[in-house]
Motif scaffolding. Structure first.
Motif, PDB file in Angstrom:
ATOM      1  N   ILE A   1       0.837  -1.210   0.000  1.00 42.76           N
ATOM      2  CA  ILE A   1       0.000   0.000   0.000  1.00 42.76           C
ATOM      3  C   ILE A   1       0.867   1.254   0.000  1.00 42.76           C
ATOM      4  O   ILE A   1       0.616   2.211  -0.745  1.00 42.76           O
ATOM      5  CB  ILE A   1      -0.950  -0.027   1.209  1.00 42.76           C
ATOM      6  CG1 ILE A   1      -1.973  -1.172   1.038  1.00 42.76           C
ATOM      7  CG2 ILE A   1      -1.658   1.312   1.375  1.00 42.76           C
ATOM      8  CD1 ILE A   1      -2.800  -1.455   2.251  1.00 42.76           C
ATOM      9  N   GLU A   2       1.912   1.252   0.819  1.00 48.71           N
ATOM     10  CA  GLU A   2       2.797   2.410   0.906  1.00 48.71           C
ATOM     11  C   GLU A   2       3.534   2.662  -0.407  1.00 48.71           C
ATOM     12  O   GLU A   2       3.746   3.818  -0.805  1.00 48.71           O
ATOM     13  CB  GLU A   2       3.813   2.202   2.031  1.00 48.71           C
ATOM     14  CG  GLU A   2       4.689   3.398   2.314  1.00 48.71           C
ATOM     15  CD  GLU A   2       5.556   3.203   3.544  1.00 48.71           C
ATOM     16  OE1 GLU A   2       6.669   3.769   3.572  1.00 48.71           O
ATOM     17  OE2 GLU A   2       5.124   2.482   4.471  1.00 48.71           O
ATOM     18  N   CYS A   3       3.933   1.576  -1.088  1.00 49.48           N
ATOM     19  CA  CYS A   3       4.687   1.705  -2.341  1.00 49.48           C
ATOM     20  C   CYS A   3       3.795   1.709  -3.574  1.00 49.48           C
ATOM     21  O   CYS A   3       4.297   1.663  -4.711  1.00 49.48           O
ATOM     22  CB  CYS A   3       5.706   0.570  -2.453  1.00 49.48           C
ATOM     23  SG  CYS A   3       6.950   0.560  -1.158  1.00 49.48           S
ATOM     24  N   LYS A   4       2.475   1.739  -3.346  1.00 50.89           N
ATOM     25  CA  LYS A   4       1.495   1.780  -4.437  1.00 50.89           C
ATOM     26  C   LYS A   4       1.622   0.591  -5.401  1.00 50.89           C
ATOM     27  O   LYS A   4       1.511   0.736  -6.629  1.00 50.89           O
ATOM     28  CB  LYS A   4       1.597   3.104  -5.194  1.00 50.89           C
ATOM     29  CG  LYS A   4       1.237   4.321  -4.340  1.00 50.89           C
ATOM     30  CD  LYS A   4       1.329   5.597  -5.131  1.00 50.89           C
ATOM     31  CE  LYS A   4       0.768   6.771  -4.327  1.00 50.89           C
ATOM     32  NZ  LYS A   4       1.398   6.954  -2.997  1.00 50.89           N
ATOM     33  N   VAL A   5       1.890  -0.585  -4.829  1.00 53.58           N
ATOM     34  CA  VAL A   5       1.908  -1.809  -5.625  1.00 53.58           C
ATOM     35  C   VAL A   5       0.479  -2.100  -6.079  1.00 53.58           C
ATOM     36  O   VAL A   5      -0.470  -1.962  -5.303  1.00 53.58           O
ATOM     37  CB  VAL A   5       2.468  -2.981  -4.791  1.00 53.58           C
ATOM     38  CG1 VAL A   5       2.319  -4.293  -5.550  1.00 53.58           C
ATOM     39  CG2 VAL A   5       3.932  -2.725  -4.448  1.00 53.58           C
ATOM     40  N   LYS A   6       0.313  -2.536  -7.333  1.00 53.77           N
ATOM     41  CA  LYS A   6      -1.027  -2.734  -7.885  1.00 53.77           C
ATOM     42  C   LYS A   6      -1.612  -4.109  -7.580  1.00 53.77           C
ATOM     43  O   LYS A   6      -2.815  -4.246  -7.364  1.00 53.77           O
ATOM     44  CB  LYS A   6      -0.992  -2.523  -9.400  1.00 53.77           C
ATOM     45  CG  LYS A   6      -0.639  -1.105  -9.805  1.00 53.77           C
ATOM     46  CD  LYS A   6      -0.586  -0.974 -11.319  1.00 53.77           C
ATOM     47  CE  LYS A   6      -0.229   0.444 -11.735  1.00 53.77           C
ATOM     48  NZ  LYS A   6      -0.147   0.573 -13.220  1.00 53.77           N
ATOM     49  N   ARG A   7      -0.732  -5.154  -7.571  1.00 54.25           N
ATOM     50  CA  ARG A   7      -1.252  -6.506  -7.425  1.00 54.25           C
ATOM     51  C   ARG A   7      -0.373  -7.318  -6.473  1.00 54.25           C
ATOM     52  O   ARG A   7       0.868  -7.258  -6.552  1.00 54.25           O
ATOM     53  CB  ARG A   7      -1.328  -7.207  -8.798  1.00 54.25           C
ATOM     54  CG  ARG A   7      -2.304  -6.522  -9.747  1.00 54.25           C
ATOM     55  CD  ARG A   7      -2.321  -7.156 -11.111  1.00 54.25           C
ATOM     56  NE  ARG A   7      -1.131  -6.891 -11.904  1.00 54.25           N
ATOM     57  CZ  ARG A   7      -0.862  -5.758 -12.539  1.00 54.25           C
ATOM     58  NH1 ARG A   7      -1.712  -4.729 -12.427  1.00 54.25           N
ATOM     59  NH2 ARG A   7       0.229  -5.618 -13.252  1.00 54.25           N
ATOM     60  N   LEU A   8      -1.018  -8.095  -5.605  1.00 56.80           N
ATOM     61  CA  LEU A   8      -0.325  -8.959  -4.642  1.00 56.80           C
ATOM     62  C   LEU A   8      -0.870 -10.377  -4.787  1.00 56.80           C
ATOM     63  O   LEU A   8      -2.068 -10.617  -4.588  1.00 56.80           O
ATOM     64  CB  LEU A   8      -0.542  -8.451  -3.209  1.00 56.80           C
ATOM     65  CG  LEU A   8      -0.092  -9.378  -2.072  1.00 56.80           C
ATOM     66  CD1 LEU A   8       1.417  -9.630  -2.125  1.00 56.80           C
ATOM     67  CD2 LEU A   8      -0.486  -8.789  -0.704  1.00 56.80           C
ATOM     68  N   ILE A   9       0.006 -11.319  -5.125  1.00 59.13           N
ATOM     69  CA  ILE A   9      -0.374 -12.735  -5.238  1.00 59.13           C
ATOM     70  C   ILE A   9       0.339 -13.489  -4.121  1.00 59.13           C
ATOM     71  O   ILE A   9       1.577 -13.476  -4.054  1.00 59.13           O
ATOM     72  CB  ILE A   9       0.012 -13.325  -6.613  1.00 59.13           C
ATOM     73  CG1 ILE A   9      -0.775 -12.629  -7.732  1.00 59.13           C
ATOM     74  CG2 ILE A   9      -0.273 -14.832  -6.649  1.00 59.13           C
ATOM     75  CD1 ILE A   9      -0.075 -11.424  -8.309  1.00 59.13           C
TER      76      ILE A   9
END
Length: 568
Positions: A118-126
């Motif tokens: 969330i902090e690094c603005k990652v779009k997708r987490l698997i």
């Protein structure tokens, strides 16, 4: 600076078994720059990796290694900077039942991963989950699907904490635009596995792989490691194509298998046979093994601080080896577009070929030269007694302990006289042998091994083997007496004196006390000496040197120079 065309993804636990295959698949796709995050300070490549896709990618900059402990949020945030996708595959060894370790990495570490995304603005987490998140350790699973709830009680701490982490990842879906999903690969196998195949071959070489726990008909779903990596990429693509698509992969969990259920023990047999070992044939009911496994686990808890290795025989493992565990991949097929790339047969072939160095014909008995037996083993005769007291043969040790416990309760706590106890023992043995002889060869599908009469007879060879140690012991005793009579070997003299003092001390104890104190002492003391031989020998050498110095000081103070030199 990162170029605009550079699309970065991160693989946590990137040097793990399945993660290595995912990293190489991502590199080969030429769609991603891959950041490999793991605990080590630097990355150490195997020879085949050095010259393969991974080595070239690291040298060209398409792959980058970063040190990241999931329990350190600052390190995780630094590893995720500029990434669009995170494949969260890091987890501790599932075979170690350590709740504190598993919770700190699987749960607290996953919280850090989510916060960093969330902090690094990652779009997708698997997230790489496990089918064990729906397994209670008691009831088998046949064609289970994702509607199965989390159980109230888990088989082990690993499964429990993986379930907690999975729930966190699913709950995080939609937070600040982050899309998440979870993959539950079942029983991963393939080249590079450092757990299942090596453990199986170690058991085969020690003669422990000939046993089948249960009836041998329990069915499993196995997943070739390349298919696991493929499933993660399918999940990422499904999340990336969300938008107005009717397919809603986000916030979901998916079982992933090879879609070819196989009998568990048949699968293990194919690996063993492929590497030149015999397949398991002797069936032991799980109900018989479970009490023994509980005893082993209890002993491990007592002796773990003294260096005892994690045992293979535990209650959770017995349950896993004897139940059904198959899962439906329909949801992954429809929702992620997943289908296996490599069949079970081809996966087994590649796996066996990759472990050619573990083949039976490559295994030589180097233990006689390269592996010197410990002093404890030598003192105990390097035979069955040594294997039992030093826990070299776990089955033999546990059997001996059960026999000794039975003897203790039967002869010492029952209140019987010796004659009564022995007569009752012979009566029970006679009844057992009589009933055993009239039972059919098979009962409820289990083969009943008959005891041949020759088992109770002593051949001339056996009699010779029994008499030989007695004669050898007598000759050794005579040799010791001769050396003492010469008056030159003071070290031997002190050993004999100490031994006689110990015998004299034991003479004043009752047989009951000797049994209660001596048996546990033998099983613990020799084991500790076997594991801490150098440290204990060092202490004894210092003590002996001190005794010699003290003797010399006393001799110099109270005896004439001539007498003093005679004592040395």
């Amino acid at each position: 600076m990162l170029g605009e065309e550079e699309r970065w993804c991160v693989v946590t636990g990137g040097r793990g078994f399945a993660a290595r295959h995912l990293v190489e698949m991502l590199i080969r796709s030429h769609k991603w720059f891959v950041r490999i995050a793991d605990l080590g300070p630097t990355i150490k490549l195997d020879p085949n990796e050095e010259e393969g896709d991974l080595g070239h990618a690291l040298r060209s900059g398409r792959a980058l290694y970063v040190t990241a402990d999931l329990r350190n949020k600052a390190q995780v945030v630094e590893a995720f900077q500029g990434a669009q996708v995170v494949f969260h595959m890091a987890a501790p060894d599932s075979s170690i039942n350590n709740y504190q370790l598993h919770h700190s990495v699987n749960v607290e570490g996953t919280k850090n991963v989510i916060d960093a995304c969330i902090e690094c603005k990652v779009k997708r987490l698997i997230y790489t989950s496990s089918p064990s998140v729906v397994f209670d350790g008691i009831h088998g699973i046949y064609n289970g699907d994702e509607s199965m709830p989390y159980p109230n009680k888990y088989n082990d701490s690993y499964s429990q904490t993986k379930a907690e982490a999975e729930a966190l990842v699913i709950k995080a879906n939609g937070r600040n635009g982050l899309l998440t999903c979870c993959i539950r690969p079942s029983s991963i196998f393939g080249p590079g596995d450092k757990l299942m195949v090596p453990s199986l071959i170690a058991a085969a070489r020690s003669g422990k792989s000939k046993y089948i726990i249960g009836d041998g008909n329990n069915v499993y779903d196995f997943t070739y490691v390349e298919n696991v990596a493929h499933a993660h990429i399918c999940a990422e693509q499904a999340l990336a194509s969300e938008g107005g698509s009717a397919n809603n992969a986000a916030g979901q969990a998916y079982f992933v298998t090879n879609m070819e259920p196989e009998k568990f023990w048949e699968f293990m047999s194919l690996i063993l046979e492929g590497l030149g070992y015999e397949r398991p044939r002797i069936k032991i009911p799980a109900s018989i093994m479970m009490p023994i496994a509980h005893i082993v686990e209890f002993i491990y808890r007592l002796l773990a601080p003294y260096g005892m290795r994690v045992p293979q025989l535990t209650p959770s493992r017995i349950r896993l080896l004897s139940c059904n565990r198959t899962f439906s991949c329909s949801k992954a097929k429809d929702g992620l577009g997943y289908t296996p790339l490599v069949s079970l047969k081809e996966g087994l072939k590649r796996t066996v070929e990759s472990y050619a160095y573990l083949r039976a014909d490559q295994h030589t008995k180097r233990s006689a030269g390269a592996h010197r037996p410990s002093k404890a083993s030598i003192y105990l005769g390097s035979g069955n007694v040594a294997d039992t007291l030093l826990w070299k043969d776990t089955k033999q040790t546990l059997t001996t302990l059960l026999v000794l416990i039975s003897v203790y309760y039967y002869f010492f706590t029952s209140g019987y006289t010796m004659v009564t106890a022995i007569s009752k023992l012979f009566l029970v043995a006679t009844l057992f042998l009589f009933i055993h002889s009239i039972l059919p060869a098979k009962i409820l599908g289990y083969k009943l091994e008959k005891i041949p009469a020759s088992s109770f007879q002593f051949s001339e060879k056996k009699m010779y083997r029994l008499a030989l140690p007695m004669g050898s012991a007598w000759n050794s005793t005579v040799g010791v007496l001769k050396s003492i009579c010469k008056g030159k070997d003071w070290q031997l003299f002190f050993k004999v004196v100490i031994s006689l003092l110990i015998v004299n001390f034991l003479r004043g104890m009752s047989l009951h006390s000797i049994f209660v104190i001596g048996v546990p002492f033998a099983f613990i003391a020799f084991y500790i000496y076997d594991k801490r031989e150098e440290q204990i020998d060092g202490l004894l050498r210092r003590a002996f040197s001190f005794a010699l110095k003290l003797k010399a000081d006393i001799a110099g103070k109270f005896l004439s120079p001539k007498q003093s030199s005679a004592m040395q």
